[in-house]
Scaffold this active site. Sequence first.
Site, mmCIF file in Angstrom:
data_model
loop_
_atom_site.group_PDB
_atom_site.id
_atom_site.type_symbol
_atom_site.label_atom_id
_atom_site.label_comp_id
_atom_site.label_asym_id
_atom_site.label_seq_id
_atom_site.Cartn_x
_atom_site.Cartn_y
_atom_site.Cartn_z
ATOM 1 N N ARG A 44 -4.179 3.870 13.107
ATOM 2 C CA ARG A 44 -3.096 3.830 14.121
ATOM 3 C C ARG A 44 -2.844 5.118 14.424
ATOM 4 O O ARG A 44 -2.048 5.946 13.670
ATOM 5 C CB ARG A 44 -1.877 3.046 13.484
ATOM 6 C CG ARG A 44 -0.867 2.956 14.662
ATOM 7 C CD ARG A 44 0.423 2.061 14.128
ATOM 8 N NE ARG A 44 1.353 1.987 14.959
ATOM 9 C CZ ARG A 44 2.586 2.570 14.834
ATOM 10 N NH1 ARG A 44 2.606 3.678 13.985
ATOM 11 N NH2 ARG A 44 3.525 2.212 15.716
ATOM 12 N N GLY A 176 9.487 -1.180 7.627
ATOM 13 C CA GLY A 176 10.464 -0.588 6.532
ATOM 14 C C GLY A 176 10.253 -1.286 4.924
ATOM 15 O O GLY A 176 11.198 -1.265 4.223
ATOM 16 N N VAL A 202 3.375 1.513 6.243
ATOM 17 C CA VAL A 202 2.934 2.856 6.676
ATOM 18 C C VAL A 202 3.657 3.852 5.733
ATOM 19 O O VAL A 202 3.005 4.570 4.841
ATOM 20 C CB VAL A 202 3.361 3.436 8.245
ATOM 21 C CG1 VAL A 202 2.893 4.604 8.626
ATOM 22 C CG2 VAL A 202 2.765 2.111 9.140
ATOM 23 N N CYS A 423 -9.549 -20.601 -26.478
ATOM 24 C CA CYS A 423 -10.193 -21.423 -25.704
ATOM 25 C C CYS A 423 -9.528 -22.075 -24.734
ATOM 26 O O CYS A 423 -9.720 -22.430 -23.509
ATOM 27 C CB CYS A 423 -10.986 -22.239 -26.639
ATOM 28 S SG CYS A 423 -12.033 -21.332 -27.731
#
Length: 506
Positions: A44, A176, A202, A423
Site C-alpha cells: 500500500r 488501530g 500496518v 495415543c
Amino acid sequence: MVNRTVDYGVYLVTDSTPAVLGDCSLTQVVEAALRGGVGIVQYRDKNCSHEDAVTTARELHVLTKRFDVPLLVNDRVEVAVEVGCEGVHIGQDDMSFDAARRILGSEKIIGVTVSCEEEAIRACEAGADYLGIGTVFATQTKKDTKSIIGPSGVSTILEALKESGHGAVPTVCIGGINNSNAASVLAHDGSSRKSLDGLAVVSALIAAPDPAAAARQLLGTVLTAKMPQVVRTVAGTTPLTHNMTNLVVQNFAANVALAVGASPIMANYAEEAPDLAKLGAALVINMGTITPDGLRNFIQALKAYNDAGRPVVFDPVGAGATAVRREAVQTLLAAGHYAVIKGNSSELLTVHGGPSVTERQRGVDSTAVLSISERARLARDIARQHSCVVLLTGPTDLISDGRRTLRVDNGHELLGMVTGTGCSLGTTVSAMVGAFGEDALVACLAATVLFGVAAEMAAVRPEVRGPGTFVPAFIDELYGIRKATTAGDLQWLSMAKVQVVNADEK
Ligand SMILES: Cc1ncc(COP(=O)(O)OP(=O)(O)O)c(N)n1
Ligand SMILES: Cc1ncsc1CCOP(=O)(O)O
C-alpha cells in the site's frame, strides 16, 4: 472466486511513509514480518509513481513467493497486473469490484473494504474473496477514515454475514490493532457468531522495533483465539475418527474421542477404510503394536484416505526401538501423505532420519534429550520434508507446519503416568483435523491445549490422588471444556500457554 488456501491470520499492510517506516528498508521489514509468520501481504503506497510502485511490488513479490505467501496491491489494479502478483485490495471509492475482476480474471484474489452490513453483503454477493472490516479504532496511519466502527461494529457485520449465508467468506479487521488490543478484538461472547479469520495491521508491524517478534506475538494471539472454534466445530459435527491403533489404548482412546465430541471407530481391517473415508472420517495410524499384517492394512487404508482426500494422522509409536519399527516407519512414510505426524523426540528423530537415532530410543518412551530450539527445528524440518503438520510431544509440545512453529506449555506430569494418553491425543488430533480441515495447525493446537488444560484441571481436583483417580477426572474435564465452550464459557482459554517460536534460533 479464487481456489487457494490463504492464511489471513496476520495480514500485513505496508506503509512506506517516514512517519511509520522511519528510515528502515521496506523489504527488510516485510521479510522480518514474514519470518514472524505473516500469512498475507498488501503493498500500500498512496504517493509514489506507477514505475516506483511496480519496482517495489516486484521486490516484495520475490520475497513473498519465497515464503509462499500471497502479495496483493492496494487500489492500483494496473500495478498488480504488471507485477503478476496474487491480487488486489479495493475500497468502496476505488475501482468497482466487477471492473477489477474483469481485468484480473477469476484466479486472482480481490479483497474489499466494508464498514457496515450492507457493504459487506454487497461485496460478498459480488464475489469478494475476503473482506477487510473497519476502521475498528482511530489510527494515525489512515486519517481519511469514514467511520470508526469499534469491535461492536465488527460483530454486527459478522453476524449479518452469517445470517445472510455468507459465513464462509474470510474476514479480517483493520484499524488501530496492535498486540495490546488484539485479543479483545478477536474475543467474542462465545456464541456461534462468525469468527474473524485474522487481523490486518500496518504500524503494529511496520513501525515495530522488532517486526519478526511483533508478528510472532500477534500470530500467537490469533491462533489462540481460534481454538474455541475448533472445539465447537467438533462438538457440532461429531466427526468420525477411525483408529487403526494398538491393543493397549483402544478403549481409553475411544472414551477420550467421545469426551471431546467425536465419534470413534476402532477398526484395523483396511477393507473398511474406503467406506469410512467416504463418510468423512479422519484416520489414525498408530504403530504401537505393529505386525506384518497390521502394516499391510495401514498401507491399504492410507491409500484409501489419500484417494478420498481425507486426513491421516501418523503416530509412529516406538519408532526407533527396533529394526522392524524403523523399517516400518520408512515404509509408511513412503506409502502416502499424512496431514499430521505426531510423536515424541525419539520417534520424530527416527522419522527425520539421521545419525545415532537408535541409541536415543528405548521402548516407546522418549529418551532423546534435545533443547527446545532443537525440537522446534526438528518439528519444522519434518513438516517441510513431508508437507504436513508435526506435533512433537513432551513437557513442552512443539507444533509446526513448516512456516509457523508454536510451543505449548500446558499439561501435567500425571499424563505421563497413564498409558495411552499420548495415543489418545493422536485420536483427538484426528477428530479436530477431520472437523477443521481449513487449518491443520490450528486443529492440532486446539487438541494439544485442550489436553494440557484438561490435565491441569483434573490434577487439582480434590478426589485425584494419583494416576488411577486422574483418568476419570481427566475425561470429565475434557467433556466439561467441550460443554463449556459450546455454552459460550471460554474460561479455560485463559490457561492456554501458547507461544510462536523462532525455529531458526540456535
Ligand atoms: C485488509 C484491508 N482492509 C481495509 C483496507 C482499507 O482499504 P481502503 O478502504 O481502500 O483504504 P486505503 O487503504 O486505500 O486507504 C485495506 N487497505 N486493507
Ligand atoms: C489501511 C487502513 N484502512 C483502515 S484503517 C487503515 C490503517 C491501519 O493502520 P494501523 O494498523 O497502523 O492502525
